[in-house]
Enzyme design. Structure first.
Site, PDB file in Angstrom:
ATOM      1  N   LYS A 219       0.924  -1.230  -0.053  1.00  0.00           N
ATOM      2  CA  LYS A 219       0.099   0.027  -0.028  1.00  0.00           C
ATOM      3  C   LYS A 219       0.910   1.236  -0.205  1.00  0.00           C
ATOM      4  O   LYS A 219       1.591   1.352   0.845  1.00  0.00           O
ATOM      5  CB  LYS A 219      -0.841  -0.127   1.158  1.00  0.00           C
ATOM      6  CG  LYS A 219      -1.904  -0.992   1.205  1.00  0.00           C
ATOM      7  CD  LYS A 219      -2.722  -1.390   2.715  1.00  0.00           C
ATOM      8  CE  LYS A 219      -1.733  -1.624   3.673  1.00  0.00           C
ATOM      9  NZ  LYS A 219      -2.588  -1.984   4.958  1.00  0.00           N
ATOM     10  N   THR A 252      -7.425  10.010   8.087  1.00  0.00           N
ATOM     11  CA  THR A 252      -6.996   8.800   7.341  1.00  0.00           C
ATOM     12  C   THR A 252      -6.646   7.538   8.443  1.00  0.00           C
ATOM     13  O   THR A 252      -6.269   6.619   7.925  1.00  0.00           O
ATOM     14  CB  THR A 252      -5.846   9.147   6.634  1.00  0.00           C
ATOM     15  OG1 THR A 252      -4.937   9.497   7.291  1.00  0.00           O
ATOM     16  CG2 THR A 252      -6.181   9.980   5.414  1.00  0.00           C
ATOM     17  N   GLY A 254      -7.243   4.456  10.075  1.00  0.00           N
ATOM     18  CA  GLY A 254      -7.673   3.204   9.957  1.00  0.00           C
ATOM     19  C   GLY A 254      -8.000   2.672   8.350  1.00  0.00           C
ATOM     20  O   GLY A 254      -8.608   1.612   8.102  1.00  0.00           O
ATOM     21  N   THR A 255      -7.001   3.400   7.372  1.00  0.00           N
ATOM     22  CA  THR A 255      -7.273   3.194   6.158  1.00  0.00           C
ATOM     23  C   THR A 255      -6.819   1.529   5.775  1.00  0.00           C
ATOM     24  O   THR A 255      -7.307   0.851   4.929  1.00  0.00           O
ATOM     25  CB  THR A 255      -6.724   4.239   5.142  1.00  0.00           C
ATOM     26  OG1 THR A 255      -5.518   4.241   5.655  1.00  0.00           O
ATOM     27  CG2 THR A 255      -7.652   5.400   5.227  1.00  0.00           C
ATOM     28  N   GLY A 256      -5.543   1.395   6.273  1.00  0.00           N
ATOM     29  CA  GLY A 256      -4.903  -0.039   6.033  1.00  0.00           C
ATOM     30  C   GLY A 256      -5.758  -0.868   6.623  1.00  0.00           C
ATOM     31  O   GLY A 256      -6.074  -1.911   5.890  1.00  0.00           O
ATOM     32  N   CYS A 257      -6.216  -0.969   7.822  1.00  0.00           N
ATOM     33  CA  CYS A 257      -7.258  -2.002   8.489  1.00  0.00           C
ATOM     34  C   CYS A 257      -8.524  -2.168   7.379  1.00  0.00           C
ATOM     35  O   CYS A 257      -8.908  -3.220   7.205  1.00  0.00           O
ATOM     36  CB  CYS A 257      -7.834  -1.658   9.682  1.00  0.00           C
ATOM     37  SG  CYS A 257      -6.329  -1.427  10.855  1.00  0.00           S
TER      38      CYS A 257
END
Length: 540
Positions: A219, A252, A254-257
């Site tokens: 990512k 932004t 928590g975008t990865g989770c």
């Protein structure tokens, strides 16, 4: 993918030799599956993701983000909590690791009974927990494993120490169907090499794939000097770049989770991996754009709205209060033919009616094009909100959803109220046209908020409309468990007998011609409202 003859075929999928460890004896697996309860024709198998991750007290990332993302994607989500964190929009203030035996107990509890389709991992804060998870997945195989190696948050907080890296490489990555590191995590997995370009991301994805992960998505949301948000997928053979507009926002966290959970959700629904990544990427971009101006917390990184509904609770955008049956007192129903005859736009007609005292408005515009109707509905909604008046749409659930109207009114031949309720949710107003006590009972059972009964008198606005008369209206009112508004041929000359029926459920009248087939909508509305109020006072 170029697999050799030494690969194992399981469930129509080839596994590399390093991945064979995740598969039990097939007979044992099949025996476990055969022991599950049979699903009957009346039952529906629901896509199910199990997330194994840490709890975020600020609810922007971790378990909370996983739950919200799966719910938004229409997938059930169960949880195994590995750690409890104290964190907010400022950062992480503390981490309390759940005892390993209890993590094992949670895993066994869910995996042995609920049989999730996909497991998604987040924060795994100890080598022991990584090993326990690996053992559990060997005992209870799932369709896919999505590994989000949460070690460093987007805000820079360290959530897992370096001692866990070896466990990830040795235990978990060889079992993963896809691993989704951000730039910092990918760098950590590869010994700290810098990742500064898309070419670096490609190289990192291939190197992590070589460790054993079947697919790798690096990512690039934190990639410097990039106008786009670029993610790189490597499937062992080909590279794919997923690009989206970079949203300028502090929200932004928590975008990865969320991206990893969304991928897991799409895999649970049966999507291919490529489609799952593509759909998840698009969902996150949409949610970020929607949430770019919301304000939660005072720190440098706020959460975003997974459901994309928080802004709808703003007073400027949503209904001012719950439905009040007294709103039915003077129910104005627009008519496209009348507006055209008098040279009025829908907006002008509604504005005049609301300023004249209409207590609720229904847009019934049979001749308007969908695009024009939607634009007019948005304008009318703004007018109604300014005056605290609910706005409903006749029949057109799509228009109501698109403009966030306060509800919908449907007839007996239209979409059933129970279906409308499913589409609109619990908070919108639903009205149903009824002529009989039986129809009124069905409307109540199916979740309507009120019924419109009529035509009371003959009317020219609907062809072949059977009248019920005052007696029919009274019978429906006496039988109805819902508030009733009378409709059909009602005007200044005959409204008084309607309001003097003396039944508590009758709350008002709905009118069309009496308001909109007149030179001055404002004046006619004012006069009719005055008569209605006088009738109520006299009845008391």
């Amino acid at each position: 993918m170029g697999y050799t003859s030494s690969c194992t075929l399981v469930n129509n999928r080839y596994l590399l030799p390093s991945q064979n460890a995740r598969v039990l004896n097939l007979k044992a697996v099949q025996g476990e599956q055969n022991s599950r309860p049979l699903i009957t024709m009346s039952q529906v198998k629901i896509p199910h993701v199990l997330t194994v991750a840490g709890s975020d007290s600020g609810a922007g990332a971790g378990i909370q983000a996983d739950l919200k993302a799966c719910a938004a994607r229409g997938v059930y989500c169960s949880t195994v909590i590995t750690a409890v964190t104290a964190q907010n929009t400022v950062g992480v203030q503390g981490v309390n690791i759940v005892p390993e035996d209890f993590v094992r107990e949670q895993l066994e509890s869910v995996l042995s009974d609920m049989h999730p389709d996909v497991v998604k991992t987040g924060m795994l804060p100890s080598t022991g927990i990584v090993k326990i998870l690996s053992q559990s997945l060997r005992e209870f195989p799932v369709r896919a494993l999505v590994v989000d190696p949460v070690m460093v948050s987007t805000s820079g907080d360290v959530l897992a120490g370096p001692s866990i890296l070896d466990s990830f490489r040795e235990e978990l990555l060889p079992m993963a169907d896809i691993v989704t590191p951000n730039l910092k995590e990918a760098s950590a997995l590869l010994g700290g090499i810098p990742l500064e370009t898309v070419a670096d991301m490609r190289s990192a994805a291939k190197s992590i794939h070589d460790i054993g992960a079947r697919n790798v998505l690096v990512k690039g949301g934190d990639l410097a000097d990039s106008s786009d948000a670029v993610d790189v997928l490597f499937d062992g053979k080909d590279f794919y770049e997923f690009r989206s507009s970079r949203i300028k926002t502090r929200n932004t966290h928590g975008t990865g989770c969320t991206l990893a959970s969304s991928i897991a959700a799409e895999l649970a629904r049966g999507s291919s991996l490529f489609y799952a990544v593509k759909t998840a990427k698009r969902y996150v971009e949409t949610a970020l754009d929607y949430s770019k101006d919301i304000l939660i917390g005072n720190g440098r990184q706020g959460p975003f709205d997974h459901m994309m509904k928080l802004k709808n609770n703003d007073m400027k955008l949503s209904r001012h209060r719950p439905f009040d049956p007294n709103d039915l007192l003077l129910y104005a129903v627009t008519d496209s033919r009348m507006n055209k005859d008098w040279g009025r736009s829908i907006t002008d007609a509604v504005k005049a009616a609301v300023e004249g005292g209409a207590s609720i408005v229904q847009l019934r515009e049979k001749d308007a094009d969908t695009r024009d109707f939607l634009d007019a509905a948005k304008s009318c909604l703004e007018i109604c909100r300014q005056h605290g008046v609910p706005l409903l749409i006749n029949d057109r659930v799509d228009i109501a959803l698109a403009c966030n109207a306060d509800g919908v009114h449907v007839g007996q031949s239209d979409m059933p109220a129970r279906v409308v309720r499913t589409l609109l949710g619990p908070d919108k107003i639903i009205g149903v046209s009824c002529k009989t006590p039986e129809q009124a009972h069905v409307a109540w059972i199916e979740g309507a908020d009120y019924i419109g009964c009529g035509g009371v008198y003959p009317t020219n606005t609907k062809e072949n409309n059977i009248t019920v008369g005052l007696d029919g209206l009274k019978n429906v009112c006496l039988a109805s468990k819902l508030p009733v508004v009378a409709i059909g041929g009602i005007g200044m000359s005959n409204v008084q007998p309607v309001m003097e029926l003396g039944v508590p459920s009758l709350k008002g009248v709905a009118v069309v011609s009496a308001l909109f087939d007149r030179e001055s909508v404002l004046r006619e509305t004012q006069n009719l409202r005055r008569v209605l109020l006088d009738s109520i006072t006299t009845a008391k």
